[in-house]
Motif scaffolding. Sequence first.
Motif, mmCIF file in Angstrom:
data_model
loop_
_atom_site.group_PDB
_atom_site.id
_atom_site.type_symbol
_atom_site.label_atom_id
_atom_site.label_comp_id
_atom_site.label_asym_id
_atom_site.label_seq_id
_atom_site.Cartn_x
_atom_site.Cartn_y
_atom_site.Cartn_z
ATOM 1 N N ALA A 8 3.751 5.490 -1.524
ATOM 2 C CA ALA A 8 3.533 4.025 -1.328
ATOM 3 C C ALA A 8 2.625 3.912 -2.476
ATOM 4 C CB ALA A 8 3.763 3.426 -0.226
ATOM 5 N N LYS A 9 2.667 2.139 -3.093
ATOM 6 C CA LYS A 9 1.453 2.017 -3.806
ATOM 7 C C LYS A 9 0.766 0.632 -3.579
ATOM 8 C CE LYS A 9 2.046 5.926 -6.272
ATOM 9 N NZ LYS A 9 3.269 6.578 -5.676
ATOM 10 N N VAL A 10 -0.354 0.188 -3.105
ATOM 11 C CA VAL A 10 -0.414 -0.836 -3.128
ATOM 12 C C VAL A 10 -1.570 -1.037 -4.256
ATOM 13 C CG1 VAL A 10 -1.679 -2.979 -1.219
ATOM 14 C CG2 VAL A 10 -0.099 -1.006 -0.776
ATOM 15 N N ILE A 11 -1.802 -2.198 -5.190
ATOM 16 C CA ILE A 11 -2.559 -2.456 -6.310
ATOM 17 C C ILE A 11 -2.903 -4.035 -6.339
ATOM 18 C CG2 ILE A 11 -2.287 -1.651 -8.598
ATOM 19 C CD1 ILE A 11 -2.124 0.869 -7.002
ATOM 20 N N GLY A 12 -4.324 -3.901 -6.538
ATOM 21 C CA GLY A 12 -4.810 -5.193 -7.174
ATOM 22 C C GLY A 12 -5.263 -6.069 -5.962
ATOM 23 N N GLY A 13 -5.447 -7.170 -6.851
ATOM 24 C CA GLY A 13 -6.435 -7.943 -5.022
ATOM 25 C C GLY A 13 -5.181 -8.679 -3.834
ATOM 26 N N VAL A 14 -5.018 -7.503 -3.917
ATOM 27 C CA VAL A 14 -3.862 -8.802 -2.420
ATOM 28 C C VAL A 14 -4.169 -8.184 -1.440
ATOM 29 C CG1 VAL A 14 -0.937 -8.106 -4.145
ATOM 30 C CG2 VAL A 14 -1.858 -5.901 -2.332
ATOM 31 N N ASN A 19 -0.083 7.907 5.293
ATOM 32 C CA ASN A 19 0.457 8.798 4.643
ATOM 33 C C ASN A 19 0.285 9.493 3.474
ATOM 34 O OD1 ASN A 19 2.415 7.410 6.825
ATOM 35 N ND2 ASN A 19 2.688 9.647 7.111
ATOM 36 N N GLN A 20 0.770 10.334 2.752
ATOM 37 C CA GLN A 20 0.806 11.864 1.889
ATOM 38 C C GLN A 20 0.932 10.416 0.517
ATOM 39 O OE1 GLN A 20 3.094 12.259 4.447
ATOM 40 N NE2 GLN A 20 4.784 13.972 3.455
ATOM 41 N N GLN A 21 0.698 11.326 -0.890
ATOM 42 C CA GLN A 21 0.962 10.773 -2.144
ATOM 43 C C GLN A 21 0.719 8.940 -1.994
ATOM 44 O OE1 GLN A 21 4.001 12.966 -2.575
ATOM 45 N NE2 GLN A 21 3.693 13.980 -4.130
ATOM 46 N N VAL A 22 -0.250 8.450 -1.152
ATOM 47 C CA VAL A 22 -0.377 7.261 -1.729
ATOM 48 C C VAL A 22 -1.435 6.381 -2.321
ATOM 49 C CG1 VAL A 22 -0.983 5.158 0.303
ATOM 50 C CG2 VAL A 22 1.074 6.526 1.096
ATOM 51 N N THR A 23 -1.150 5.775 -3.126
ATOM 52 C CA THR A 23 -2.376 5.113 -4.202
ATOM 53 C C THR A 23 -2.722 3.558 -3.601
ATOM 54 O OG1 THR A 23 -1.538 6.426 -5.933
ATOM 55 C CG2 THR A 23 -2.835 4.694 -6.156
ATOM 56 N N ILE A 24 -3.897 3.144 -3.236
ATOM 57 C CA ILE A 24 -4.563 2.083 -2.660
ATOM 58 C C ILE A 24 -5.617 1.816 -2.761
ATOM 59 C CG2 ILE A 24 -5.142 0.277 -1.056
ATOM 60 C CD1 ILE A 24 -3.958 2.940 0.995
ATOM 61 N N GLY A 25 -5.889 1.467 -5.035
ATOM 62 C CA GLY A 25 -6.655 0.465 -4.993
ATOM 63 C C GLY A 25 -6.627 -0.800 -5.928
ATOM 64 N N TYR A 26 -7.076 -0.418 -7.362
ATOM 65 C CA TYR A 26 -8.107 -1.450 -8.339
ATOM 66 C C TYR A 26 -6.319 -2.052 -9.066
ATOM 67 C CZ TYR A 26 -12.461 -0.891 -6.328
ATOM 68 O OH TYR A 26 -13.790 -1.796 -5.938
ATOM 69 N N ARG A 27 -6.723 -2.742 -9.848
ATOM 70 C CA ARG A 27 -5.842 -3.356 -10.906
ATOM 71 C C ARG A 27 -6.920 -3.545 -12.013
ATOM 72 N NH1 ARG A 27 -1.093 -5.870 -12.127
ATOM 73 N NH2 ARG A 27 -0.261 -6.475 -9.869
ATOM 74 N N ARG A 53 -8.501 -5.402 -5.254
ATOM 75 C CA ARG A 53 -9.014 -4.050 -5.025
ATOM 76 C C ARG A 53 -7.948 -4.742 -3.439
ATOM 77 N NH1 ARG A 53 -14.167 -0.502 -2.944
ATOM 78 N NH2 ARG A 53 -14.738 -2.655 -0.655
ATOM 79 N N PRO A 54 -7.419 -4.056 -3.015
ATOM 80 C CA PRO A 54 -6.811 -4.737 -1.862
ATOM 81 C C PRO A 54 -7.278 -4.587 -0.541
ATOM 82 C CG PRO A 54 -4.989 -2.486 -2.505
ATOM 83 C CD PRO A 54 -6.824 -2.575 -3.185
ATOM 84 N N LYS A 55 -7.178 -5.174 0.037
ATOM 85 C CA LYS A 55 -7.236 -6.571 1.873
ATOM 86 C C LYS A 55 -6.655 -5.922 2.468
ATOM 87 C CE LYS A 55 -9.655 -9.637 4.739
ATOM 88 N NZ LYS A 55 -10.701 -10.406 4.087
ATOM 89 N N ILE A 56 -6.732 -5.050 3.769
ATOM 90 C CA ILE A 56 -5.348 -5.028 4.560
ATOM 91 C C ILE A 56 -5.949 -4.755 5.715
ATOM 92 C CG2 ILE A 56 -4.014 -2.432 5.059
ATOM 93 C CD1 ILE A 56 -4.743 -1.387 2.397
ATOM 94 N N GLY A 57 -5.033 -5.906 7.042
ATOM 95 C CA GLY A 57 -4.987 -6.285 8.150
ATOM 96 C C GLY A 57 -5.188 -5.320 9.320
ATOM 97 N N ASP A 58 -5.081 -5.473 10.240
ATOM 98 C CA ASP A 58 -5.284 -4.580 11.346
ATOM 99 C C ASP A 58 -3.465 -3.865 11.491
ATOM 100 O OD1 ASP A 58 -7.544 -5.003 12.040
ATOM 101 O OD2 ASP A 58 -6.986 -6.854 13.307
ATOM 102 N N ASN A 59 -3.768 -2.065 12.238
ATOM 103 C CA ASN A 59 -1.758 -1.689 12.728
ATOM 104 C C ASN A 59 -1.130 -2.037 11.323
ATOM 105 O OD1 ASN A 59 -2.533 -1.508 15.423
ATOM 106 N ND2 ASN A 59 -3.272 -4.587 15.299
ATOM 107 N N VAL A 60 -1.514 -0.987 9.889
ATOM 108 C CA VAL A 60 -0.520 -1.799 9.397
ATOM 109 C C VAL A 60 -0.617 0.422 8.768
ATOM 110 C CG1 VAL A 60 -0.587 -1.672 6.351
ATOM 111 C CG2 VAL A 60 -1.836 -4.293 7.848
ATOM 112 N N ARG A 61 0.496 0.738 8.481
ATOM 113 C CA ARG A 61 1.014 1.885 8.333
ATOM 114 C C ARG A 61 1.878 1.383 6.739
ATOM 115 N NH1 ARG A 61 4.343 5.945 11.689
ATOM 116 N NH2 ARG A 61 4.630 8.026 10.253
ATOM 117 N N ILE A 62 0.761 2.951 5.754
ATOM 118 C CA ILE A 62 1.515 3.006 4.206
ATOM 119 C C ILE A 62 1.801 4.143 4.607
ATOM 120 C CG2 ILE A 62 0.924 2.703 2.449
ATOM 121 C CD1 ILE A 62 -1.641 0.775 2.954
ATOM 122 N N THR A 63 3.384 3.914 3.837
ATOM 123 C CA THR A 63 4.317 5.387 4.614
ATOM 124 C C THR A 63 3.837 5.913 3.023
ATOM 125 O OG1 THR A 63 5.819 4.733 4.199
ATOM 126 C CG2 THR A 63 5.460 4.284 5.998
#
Length: 206
Positions: free
Chosen positions: A156-162, A130-138, A143-153
């Motif tokens: 939201a922020k997903v940061i670093g090697g998670v 969705n909008q105004q989402v940040t997914i990226g490096y720490r 940087r993140p590794k994201i699986g299948d069928n994931v929704r980031i609304t």
Amino acid sequence: MKDFFRKTLYNLGIILVSPLLIPFFLTSEKEIIDADVKRWVNVFGWKGESNLGNLLSLLDRQKEFRNLYYHRLFKGNLSARIFMYLFSYFYKSCPYLFIDTSSNFGPGLFIQHGFSTIIMADMGENCWINQQVTIGYRDKTSRPKIGDNVRITAGAKVIGGVTIGNNVTVGANAVVVKNVPDNCVVVGVPAYIVKKNGIKVKEELV
């Protein structure tokens, strides 16, 4: 009369973006682009067009899709990439959506309202951003590794090697800095689990 003008404008838009089919016919990424088109069409509930017609409609009407399309072409062979560079000057993508060229996405990524969104991650199939989402490096390497069928609304922020597992929803404005297991809903700052395998819980991420 209104329907006539609407249909005329629609057809004109399709004609104007039709040159963007040239890199599609040249690219080695046709299969994954087709999967993206089917996903977006399914989300929007469109009916009655061929996959090629739907591709043109998306390129005309959805600038976020155009960003994704250019990213797919960039990942493909050189001849399609050359046309992509050429056409991107005339057919602008969404300027408020940034997709890092080193990112890798599975088929079916859907980007809804790509305003002020940054995506720098490796991602599985059928994800939704969705909008105004940040997914990226720490830092420079994590940087993140994201699986299948994931929704980031929204927001939201997903940061670093998670690592985000499969079938995860990241709630609005959540901040994820730790790994998230499969089949979870996470919310909050920092994020914690509120649903796991369909059962309401309240668990910290570890």
